[in-house]
Design an enzyme around this catalytic site. Structure first.
Site, PDB file in Angstrom:
ATOM      1  N   CYS A  10      44.532  14.605  69.726  1.00  0.00           N
ATOM      2  CA  CYS A  10      44.502  13.617  68.661  1.00  0.00           C
ATOM      3  C   CYS A  10      44.227  12.186  69.046  1.00  0.00           C
ATOM      4  O   CYS A  10      43.145  12.521  69.672  1.00  0.00           O
ATOM      5  CB  CYS A  10      46.545  13.422  69.026  1.00  0.00           C
ATOM      6  SG  CYS A  10      46.269  12.601  70.827  1.00  0.00           S
ATOM      7  N   CYS A  13      43.555  11.380  72.036  1.00  0.00           N
ATOM      8  CA  CYS A  13      43.216  11.734  73.641  1.00  0.00           C
ATOM      9  C   CYS A  13      41.313  11.474  73.126  1.00  0.00           C
ATOM     10  O   CYS A  13      41.372  10.730  74.350  1.00  0.00           O
ATOM     11  CB  CYS A  13      43.290  13.279  72.728  1.00  0.00           C
ATOM     12  SG  CYS A  13      44.370  14.129  72.914  1.00  0.00           S
ATOM     13  N   ASP A 400      17.382   6.599  40.569  1.00  0.00           N
ATOM     14  CA  ASP A 400      15.596   7.014  40.419  1.00  0.00           C
ATOM     15  C   ASP A 400      15.346   7.727  39.131  1.00  0.00           C
ATOM     16  O   ASP A 400      16.563   8.107  38.496  1.00  0.00           O
ATOM     17  CB  ASP A 400      14.598   7.985  41.370  1.00  0.00           C
ATOM     18  CG  ASP A 400      14.084   8.330  41.039  1.00  0.00           C
ATOM     19  OD1 ASP A 400      12.845   7.689  40.904  1.00  0.00           O
ATOM     20  OD2 ASP A 400      13.612   9.703  41.160  1.00  0.00           O
TER      21      ASP A 400
END
Length: 703
Positions: A10, A13, A400
């Protein structure tokens, strides 16, 4: 170095591991990937040992595996969820016993503590608590208070004052909320695992004239791999022999198979549909485009979005403050106003439960991971949560021209004979002059000849900036720009220029034979893309190109662009982008990823397209489109805007919901069970479901 932490489940953690490693001298550049369950860092061996680094992670409460290449084997459903399931079983059994005892008959002779109902509820609290109490105690020991500590304090406090139903409710429902978080992260993790599993484990190679089946890891660059119809291509490489259609959707997101012939590039994990192919391997299995995509998505997840950074900082301050407030709520009314201790102790515990930042902490990373993995599945690589959020605020877009808005493959559009010469004669002589040239226009002229015979030219000369010259027999011909000829220019040239075409003259020193016009056609999806971008409300769409002014003007007019600039060198494109950013704010640049590298780097977000086989662009662009499909750009903006909206909604819902519930504690309106059902489980479920829908956003079909 990189190592695996298989029980990192998670965002909490991640924060714990980052915090533990941040305090180590000699360790820097720590990157923790929740999806990959990996930690990457730089360390100085003379300052700190690997053993000390691993020990620090283990002291924070996590397992360390030194192998970074293998994904940890997933736990079975029962192994992963057994404590939560057992906690739920005893919780509901305890409620059932309690209801029977209250409504039917008392269980005489048993102390309350040892009644079946109480025993089941205490067991439910302890089983559920095993999921978070050890982590909560570790956070208390290191004074890094987090949500595990808040829930540990709430469960232990409820048990101490004899509120067994509340203790079991907190333990079971918080464990359930944690499992929901794990499910959300596992969804994203499984997307990557599905990608990795697409690559076959075996390959058929031709060695010493014999076919041999070997593990794909043993195939070296330069070997010849055989792929039969219906087989997956095991390696990146080029077709050496054979023709077939190949389903490239796992890599590029293309919906239709692509025809492959000798010389064409193919990718590992794509499906050979209907023909026999021999493939000359260009990369090892660990360096294939698929492997690089997986690694880049793993790395992208470590680049925190600004919202996620804010939430993490907020949670670090918020949790200790709320803990202090809960203690004051328990103590002040009792000590100073003579209020009932039990009542206000329960209200203090309720504040701890409401304050748990579970939904707040999960709100952003699940949304980011869901968006990143969903985009990767659709052939778009976003290199981090920071770029995902930046895309959501784009106000202007610069394209471009050559190879981006156009195909980058010039075609002969007009052949106009002059002075009595035929069209075929003009084409044949032009092809003879271009036969030794290597530029795209020469390829366009030669393509017009197809299988026809081309006369052999001699004494070939390149005239830099002007054209080419050569002899056919005794006559010298020249092909190039009008500046190459001294004759009066024919009237037919101006209409060609106005149409956005590039015109060339063919002739001898004394006579004009004809005019050839070449154009780089627009991509079929370019008009649809520009319309979609305008519908999305992009303030300004422009084109920055090094092409001729008249050609650029015609292209911009065809597409309905807001502006255009032509004849730009790479550094001038950078300057033009800076002006756009000063005027409109956040600006993205779309280019081919190689020639436009400086402009892509200077934009707020650089988007490189068609980079599946281009290693440099794949590594350096902020966003990489795996194909030349321009419709992925509106999809990208839609995804990023939706992600920003979802993240902000999740954060505000999590904060406001907890604020409303916290206010309801003081008059006693909000009970401990209401707090856990709505403030923790309900909020977590809501923000998780809201975030996971990002993975369902799809590009619009091109037409």
């Amino acid at each position: 170095m990189t190592f695996t932490v298989p029980d990192m489940e998670c965002p909490g953690c991640v924060a714990n591991i980052e915090r533990a490693l941040a305090d180590l001298s000699g360790v820097s550049d720590v990157q923790v990937s929740l999806v990959a369950q990996k930690v990457s860092l730089t360390y100085r061996p003379e300052t700190i040992s690997l053993e000390r680094i691993f020990q620090t992670v283990q002291e924070a409460g996590y397992i360390v595996s030194e192998s970074p290449t293998k994904t940890p084997a997933p736990k079975s459903f029962w192994a992963h969820n057994r404590l939560t399931i057992l906690s739920g079983f005893f919780f509901f059994l305890g409620l059932l016993f309690r209801a029977i005892a209250i409504s039917s008959f008392p269980l005489a002779g048993l102390p309350t503590l040892f009644s079946p109902a109480t025993a089941c509820l205490i067991l439910a609290a302890l089983l559920g608590g095993f999921n978070f109490i050890p982590a909560g105690l570790r956070s208390l020991r290191t004074l890094a208070l987090d949500m595990n500590f808040l829930m540990t304090a709430a469960v232990c406090g409820a048990l101490v004052v004899g509120e067994y139903v509340e203790a079991a409710t907190i333990a079971f429902l918080f464990s359930l909320a944690e499992r929901l978080e794990d499910y959300a992260i596992d969804r994203a993790r499984n997307t990557l695992k599905t990608l990795m599993d697409l690559a076959p484990e075996l390959a058929t190679v031709k060695r010493a004239g014999q076919e041999r089946t070997v593990p794909v890891e043993e195939v070296a660059p330069g070997e010849l791999v055989i792929v039969r119809p219906g087989d997956k291509i095991p390696v990146d490489g080029k077709v050496a022999e054979g023709h077939s259609s190949v389903d490239q959707s796992p890599i590029t997101g293309e919906s239709m198979p692509v025809e492959k012939a000798p010389g064409d590039t193919v990718f590992a994990a794509t499906l050979n549909c209907d023909g026999y192919l021999e493939i000359h391997t260009s990369k090892s299995a660990n360096d294939s485009t698929l492997s690089r995509i997986v690694r880049l998505v793993e790395e992208a997840e470590t680049r925190r979005a600004p919202s996620e950074q804010f939430v993490q900082k907020f949670a670090r301050i918020y949790t200790p403050v709320v803990t202090l407030m809960a203690i004051l709520l328990m103590a002040v009314p009792t000590l100073f106003f003579g209020a009932d201790f039990h009542t206000w102790f329960i209200r203090g515990l309720t504040l701890l439960v409401i304050a748990c930042p579970c939904a707040l902490v999960i709100s952003t990373p699940v949304a980011v991971v869901s968006a990143l993995t969903g985009a990767a599945r659709n052939g778009v690589l976003i290199k981090g949560g920071n770029h995902l959020e930046a895309l959501g605020s784009i106000q202007a877009l610069a394209f471009d021209k050559t190879g981006t808005l156009t195909s980058g493959l010039p075609k002969v559009t007009d052949i106009i004979p002059l002075n009595g010469h035929s069209r075929q004669e003009v084409l044949q002589i032009a092809a003879a002059l271009e036969q030794k040239a290597r530029h795209p226009i020469a390829e366009a002229v030669l393509a017009e000849m197809q299988d026809q015979d081309i006369p052999m030219a001699t004494d070939f000369q390149t005239l830099p900036g002007l054209g080419v010259s050569a002899k056919l027999g005794e006559t010298r011909y020249q092909l190039g720009s009008p500046a190459l000829f001294s004759q009066t220019l024919p009237d037919q040239i101006d209409p060609l220029y106005r149409a956005g075409k590039t015109a060339f003259l063919l002739g001898t020193p004394t006579e004009l034979l004809g005019i050839l016009a070449v154009a780089d056609p627009l991509r079929q999806t370019a008009p649809q893309t520009i319309q979609s971008l305008k519908a999305l409300g992009i303030s300004h769409i422009t084109m920055l190109t090094g092409d001729h002014e008249r050609t650029a003007s015609a292209t911009a007019k065809q597409l309905g662009l807001d502006s255009w600039q032509a004849g730009l060198l790479p550094e001038q494109k950078m300057e033009a982008l800076q002006i756009l950013q000063d005027r409109y704010g956040s600006t993205a640049m779309v280019g081919d990823g190689i020639n436009d590298a400086p402009a892509l780097a200077s934009a707020s977000v650089g988007i490189a397209m068609g980079v599946a086989g281009t290693d440099t662009a794949l590594e350096t662009a902020d966003v990489a489109l795996m194909t030349d499909d321009l419709t992925k750009i509106p999809y990208l903006l839609t995804l990023s805007r939706t992600a920003r909206k979802v993240i902000r909604q999740n954060i505000w819902v999590a904060i406001l919901l907890k604020l409303v519930l916290a206010i309801g504690i003081f008059p006693g309106v909000v009970s401990l069970i209401t707090a856990i059902l709505i403030g923790d489980l309900g909020a977590t479920l809501g923000v998780t479901a809201h975030a996971l829908r990002l993975a369902r956003i799809r590009p619009e079909p091109s037409h």
